[in-house]
Design a protein around this motif. Structure first.
Motif, short mmCIF file in Angstrom:
data_model
loop_
_atom_site.label_atom_id
_atom_site.label_comp_id
_atom_site.label_asym_id
_atom_site.label_seq_id
_atom_site.Cartn_x
_atom_site.Cartn_y
_atom_site.Cartn_z
N UNK A 130 1.03 -1.26 0.03
CA UNK A 130 0.01 0.00 -0.03
C UNK A 130 0.86 1.21 0.08
N UNK A 131 2.10 1.26 0.84
CA UNK A 131 2.73 2.26 0.87
C UNK A 131 3.32 2.53 -0.57
N UNK A 132 3.84 1.91 -1.10
CA UNK A 132 4.63 1.58 -2.35
C UNK A 132 3.66 2.21 -3.65
N UNK A 133 2.40 1.64 -3.59
CA UNK A 133 1.25 1.96 -4.65
C UNK A 133 0.89 3.42 -4.09
N UNK A 134 0.73 3.77 -3.12
CA UNK A 134 0.37 5.40 -2.66
C UNK A 134 1.39 6.15 -3.04
N UNK A 135 2.63 5.76 -3.06
CA UNK A 135 3.81 6.75 -3.14
C UNK A 135 3.76 7.12 -4.68
N UNK A 136 3.76 5.57 -5.49
CA UNK A 136 3.72 5.81 -6.97
C UNK A 136 2.51 6.60 -7.46
N UNK A 137 1.32 6.53 -7.03
CA UNK A 137 0.25 7.14 -7.56
C UNK A 137 0.32 8.62 -7.07
N UNK A 138 0.88 8.95 -5.89
CA UNK A 138 0.98 10.27 -5.51
C UNK A 138 2.34 11.02 -6.63
N UNK A 139 3.23 10.25 -7.08
CA UNK A 139 3.95 10.86 -8.02
C UNK A 139 3.19 10.93 -9.51
N UNK A 140 2.46 10.17 -9.76
CA UNK A 140 1.90 10.01 -10.85
C UNK A 140 0.86 11.21 -10.89
N UNK A 141 0.13 11.67 -9.83
CA UNK A 141 -0.91 12.45 -9.79
C UNK A 141 -0.39 13.82 -9.32
N UNK A 142 0.99 13.96 -9.04
CA UNK A 142 1.42 15.01 -8.73
C UNK A 142 1.03 15.65 -7.18
N UNK A 143 0.75 14.95 -6.38
CA UNK A 143 0.50 15.09 -4.90
C UNK A 143 1.45 14.76 -3.87
N UNK A 144 2.58 14.19 -4.24
CA UNK A 144 3.54 13.88 -3.54
C UNK A 144 4.17 14.97 -2.48
N UNK A 145 4.17 15.98 -2.77
CA UNK A 145 4.56 17.17 -1.86
C UNK A 145 3.63 17.36 -0.71
N UNK A 146 2.43 16.86 -0.77
CA UNK A 146 1.17 17.01 0.27
C UNK A 146 1.22 16.05 1.05
N UNK A 147 1.83 14.84 0.70
CA UNK A 147 1.49 13.77 1.42
C UNK A 147 2.72 13.29 2.04
N UNK A 148 2.64 12.41 3.36
CA UNK A 148 3.67 11.94 3.97
C UNK A 148 3.49 10.40 3.64
N UNK A 187 2.60 7.96 6.03
CA UNK A 187 1.42 7.49 6.59
C UNK A 187 0.14 7.68 5.53
N UNK A 188 -0.10 8.83 4.99
CA UNK A 188 -0.98 8.99 4.00
C UNK A 188 -0.97 8.31 2.72
N UNK A 189 0.55 7.93 2.38
CA UNK A 189 0.81 7.20 1.09
C UNK A 189 0.29 5.81 1.51
N UNK A 190 0.48 5.31 2.49
CA UNK A 190 0.01 3.87 2.96
C UNK A 190 -1.49 3.92 2.74
N UNK A 191 -2.11 4.80 3.44
CA UNK A 191 -3.52 4.78 3.68
C UNK A 191 -4.21 5.04 2.06
N UNK A 192 -3.73 5.96 1.15
CA UNK A 192 -4.32 6.03 0.08
C UNK A 192 -3.84 4.47 -0.83
N UNK A 193 -2.70 3.94 -0.52
CA UNK A 193 -2.46 2.81 -1.42
C UNK A 193 -3.45 1.66 -0.98
N UNK A 194 -3.87 1.38 0.30
CA UNK A 194 -4.38 0.41 0.84
C UNK A 194 -6.12 0.45 0.37
N UNK A 195 -6.52 1.94 0.63
CA UNK A 195 -7.91 2.18 0.09
C UNK A 195 -7.76 2.11 -1.42
N UNK A 196 -6.85 2.36 -2.29
CA UNK A 196 -6.76 2.61 -3.72
C UNK A 196 -6.83 0.97 -3.96
#
Length: 90
Positions: free
Chosen positions: A13-31, A33-42
């Motif tokens: 989930x952390x890896x998926x959330x991090x990659x998705x945040x890079x693709x969607x250009x939201x990486x600077x806004x996320x830490x 924990x949020x990457x993990x949450x976004x990846x698991x929910x995603x």
């Protein structure tokens, strides 16, 4: 064995959330924990959408990871749509 499954969900989930945040250009806004949450929910969103089209059982690790990333991108897109972050202000 259950602990290993949860740890795997967190790592994937952390890896998926991090990659998705890079693709969607939201990486600077996320830490992390949020990457993990976004990846698991995603992953849940992507798995649900995929189950509407086909039976995702037995897809394997790589296709499951791609599903997680796609679901996380959809989640981030919807969050940007609702919050209005992504529009440039003049």
């Amino acid at each position: 064995m259950l602990g290993i499954g949860i740890i795997a969900w967190i790592i994937i989930g952390g890896l998926a959330g991090w990659i998705a945040s890079k693709i969607m250009k939201t990486d600077a806004q996320q830490g992390i924990i949020l990457n993990i949450v976004v990846g698991v929910i995603g992953g849940l969103i992507g798995g649900w959408l995929l189950s509407l089209v086909t039976n995702p059982e037995g897809f394997g690790l790589i296709l499951s990871f791609i599903t997680c990333v796609a679901g996380a991108c959809i989640l981030l897109f919807l969050v940007k749509l609702v919050t209005g972050r992504g529009r440039t202000r003049v």
